[in-house]
Write an enzyme that holds these catalytic residues in place. Sequence first.
Site, PDB file in Angstrom:
ATOM      1  N   GLU A 245     -20.886 -10.587   3.093  1.00  5.95           N
ATOM      2  CA  GLU A 245     -20.612  -9.003   4.104  1.00  5.95           C
ATOM      3  C   GLU A 245     -21.320  -8.334   4.225  1.00  5.95           C
ATOM      4  O   GLU A 245     -22.037  -8.390   2.981  1.00  5.95           O
ATOM      5  CB  GLU A 245     -18.980  -8.749   3.370  1.00  5.95           C
ATOM      6  CG  GLU A 245     -18.599  -7.650   3.256  1.00  5.95           C
ATOM      7  CD  GLU A 245     -17.507  -7.358   3.166  1.00  5.95           C
ATOM      8  OE1 GLU A 245     -16.425  -8.135   3.252  1.00  5.95           O
ATOM      9  OE2 GLU A 245     -17.467  -6.311   2.373  1.00  5.95           O
TER      10      GLU A 245
ATOM     11  N   ALA B 197     -12.713   3.671   7.051  1.00  7.98           N
ATOM     12  CA  ALA B 197     -11.347   4.067   7.300  1.00  7.98           C
ATOM     13  C   ALA B 197     -11.468   5.173   8.581  1.00  7.98           C
ATOM     14  O   ALA B 197     -12.145   5.968   9.617  1.00  7.98           O
ATOM     15  CB  ALA B 197     -11.643   4.699   6.535  1.00  7.98           C
TER      16      ALA B 197
ATOM     17  N   GLY C  10      -7.153  -1.440   6.637  1.00  7.81           N
ATOM     18  CA  GLY C  10      -8.057  -0.822   6.705  1.00  7.81           C
ATOM     19  C   GLY C  10      -7.653   0.386   5.689  1.00  7.81           C
ATOM     20  O   GLY C  10      -6.157   0.110   4.730  1.00  7.81           O
TER      21      GLY C  10
ATOM     22  N   ALA D 243      -2.004  -4.741   9.437  1.00 12.53           N
ATOM     23  CA  ALA D 243      -2.300  -5.981   9.547  1.00 12.53           C
ATOM     24  C   ALA D 243      -1.922  -7.045  10.693  1.00 12.53           C
ATOM     25  O   ALA D 243      -2.770  -7.154  11.583  1.00 12.53           O
ATOM     26  CB  ALA D 243      -3.502  -6.586   8.334  1.00 12.53           C
TER      27      ALA D 243
ATOM     28  N   TYR E 229      -4.832 -10.783  -1.167  1.00 11.61           N
ATOM     29  CA  TYR E 229      -4.451 -10.359  -2.668  1.00 11.61           C
ATOM     30  C   TYR E 229      -4.230 -10.950  -3.806  1.00 11.61           C
ATOM     31  O   TYR E 229      -3.039 -10.648  -4.167  1.00 11.61           O
ATOM     32  CB  TYR E 229      -4.087  -8.450  -2.186  1.00 11.61           C
ATOM     33  CG  TYR E 229      -5.264  -7.687  -1.683  1.00 11.61           C
ATOM     34  CD1 TYR E 229      -6.101  -7.459  -1.962  1.00 11.61           C
ATOM     35  CD2 TYR E 229      -4.933  -7.957  -0.273  1.00 11.61           C
ATOM     36  CE1 TYR E 229      -6.896  -5.661  -1.171  1.00 11.61           C
ATOM     37  CE2 TYR E 229      -5.596  -6.945   1.000  1.00 11.61           C
ATOM     38  CZ  TYR E 229      -6.525  -6.563   0.084  1.00 11.61           C
ATOM     39  OH  TYR E 229      -6.963  -5.565   0.867  1.00 11.61           O
TER      40      TYR E 229
ATOM     41  N   LYS F 244       1.030 -12.082   8.260  1.00  7.32           N
ATOM     42  CA  LYS F 244      -0.347 -11.668   8.878  1.00  7.32           C
ATOM     43  C   LYS F 244      -0.684 -13.425   9.469  1.00  7.32           C
ATOM     44  O   LYS F 244      -1.054 -13.532  10.468  1.00  7.32           O
ATOM     45  CB  LYS F 244      -1.714 -11.411   8.489  1.00  7.32           C
ATOM     46  CG  LYS F 244      -1.523 -10.416   7.993  1.00  7.32           C
ATOM     47  CD  LYS F 244      -2.446  -9.312   7.150  1.00  7.32           C
ATOM     48  CE  LYS F 244      -2.437  -9.561   5.741  1.00  7.32           C
ATOM     49  NZ  LYS F 244      -3.328  -8.959   4.525  1.00  7.32           N
TER      50      LYS F 244
ATOM     51  N   PHE G 204     -15.318   0.587  -7.935  1.00  8.22           N
ATOM     52  CA  PHE G 204     -15.100   0.100  -6.826  1.00  8.22           C
ATOM     53  C   PHE G 204     -13.113  -0.362  -7.217  1.00  8.22           C
ATOM     54  O   PHE G 204     -12.323  -0.925  -6.604  1.00  8.22           O
ATOM     55  CB  PHE G 204     -16.154  -1.375  -6.315  1.00  8.22           C
ATOM     56  CG  PHE G 204     -16.752  -0.963  -6.215  1.00  8.22           C
ATOM     57  CD1 PHE G 204     -16.791   0.539  -5.160  1.00  8.22           C
ATOM     58  CD2 PHE G 204     -17.283  -1.994  -5.546  1.00  8.22           C
ATOM     59  CE1 PHE G 204     -18.068   0.878  -4.970  1.00  8.22           C
ATOM     60  CE2 PHE G 204     -19.067  -1.321  -4.568  1.00  8.22           C
ATOM     61  CZ  PHE G 204     -18.970   0.324  -4.040  1.00  8.22           C
TER      62      PHE G 204
ATOM     63  N   HIS H 270     -16.534 -16.454  -0.266  1.00 13.19           N
ATOM     64  CA  HIS H 270     -17.893 -15.045   0.670  1.00 13.19           C
ATOM     65  C   HIS H 270     -18.270 -13.906  -0.371  1.00 13.19           C
ATOM     66  O   HIS H 270     -17.082 -13.052  -1.546  1.00 13.19           O
ATOM     67  CB  HIS H 270     -16.234 -14.365   1.828  1.00 13.19           C
ATOM     68  CG  HIS H 270     -16.385 -13.330   2.125  1.00 13.19           C
ATOM     69  ND1 HIS H 270     -17.371 -13.729   3.326  1.00 13.19           N
ATOM     70  CD2 HIS H 270     -16.236 -11.925   2.152  1.00 13.19           C
ATOM     71  CE1 HIS H 270     -17.601 -12.609   4.077  1.00 13.19           C
ATOM     72  NE2 HIS H 270     -17.131 -11.201   3.292  1.00 13.19           N
TER      73      HIS H 270
END
Length: 289
Positions: free
Chosen positions: A11, A45, A102, A120, A142, A162, A213, A263
């Site tokens: 990413e 955002a 988001g 989403a 998550y 989703k 974070f 990832h």
Amino acid sequence: MNNDQIQFSFELFPPRTPAGAEKLPAVVSALAAARPAFFSVTYGAGGSEQQGTYETVMQVVESTGIEAAPHLTCVGSSRSGIAATLQRYRDGGIRRIVALRGDLPATATSTQAPGEFRYANELVSFIRELHGDHFSLEVAAYPEMHPQATGPDVDFDNFRRKVDAGANGAVTQYFYNADAYFDFVDRCQQAQIAVPVVPGIMPITNHAQLTRFSAACGAEIPRWIRLRLERYQDDREALLDFGLDVVTRLCRTLLENDAPGLHFYSLNQSEPTLRLWRNLDLPLPIAAP
């Protein structure tokens, strides 16, 4: 563990400064040497980095020939705006998208995204409505629960919606407790959710940054890791070595127990991810950049 069947991806985020923009090509080139399945590129955002996301995605594709997947978010979005963005990516040859709700604005009073899409799953449905199977769609998962979810069952139901809407796969929020990931995968199997769920991996390079974070995204830093990081916060080399050991063991545990890939959240730095890569002895060994 059959490395030939494991999918690795990296990413990036759109550079926010001239210095970041100048540095990015070298970072992309170094990471591309690992031949990832794709790069993903984040999206600010409220669409604040929409143009930057597009430019970074196209830069990656043109400079490396490797697939790039733009993040696309619901926050502050309209159907017409999303439709135009999707067409722009399709016209540019993009075939993979990371579809997300988001981050909500600080003034948000509910978990619904402001705009014409609230969640989403609505975005995934809209993409399928307009473009059928043209795009491969990744969504977020998550294992430790979304920080704004009211409970783990509610959060899992959101994930299921989703997938039901047409997601092809998922990438998780980062975590340092492998059992959280395995429990999430077990729940998917019990619910007959068959899409691959790829663990998100965050290298440990900075104590204060990781703490910030993690507080924002709800990722738990286990107490034993947190205490060691506090001990090493004034000794960068010791912190980097400890972080490398912790995350290497996490990755090995995940891959040895059939995780479909990894990832890596690169934070636009190549060396922490490549150091992990070399430590894991993954395919196509990379010389240090």
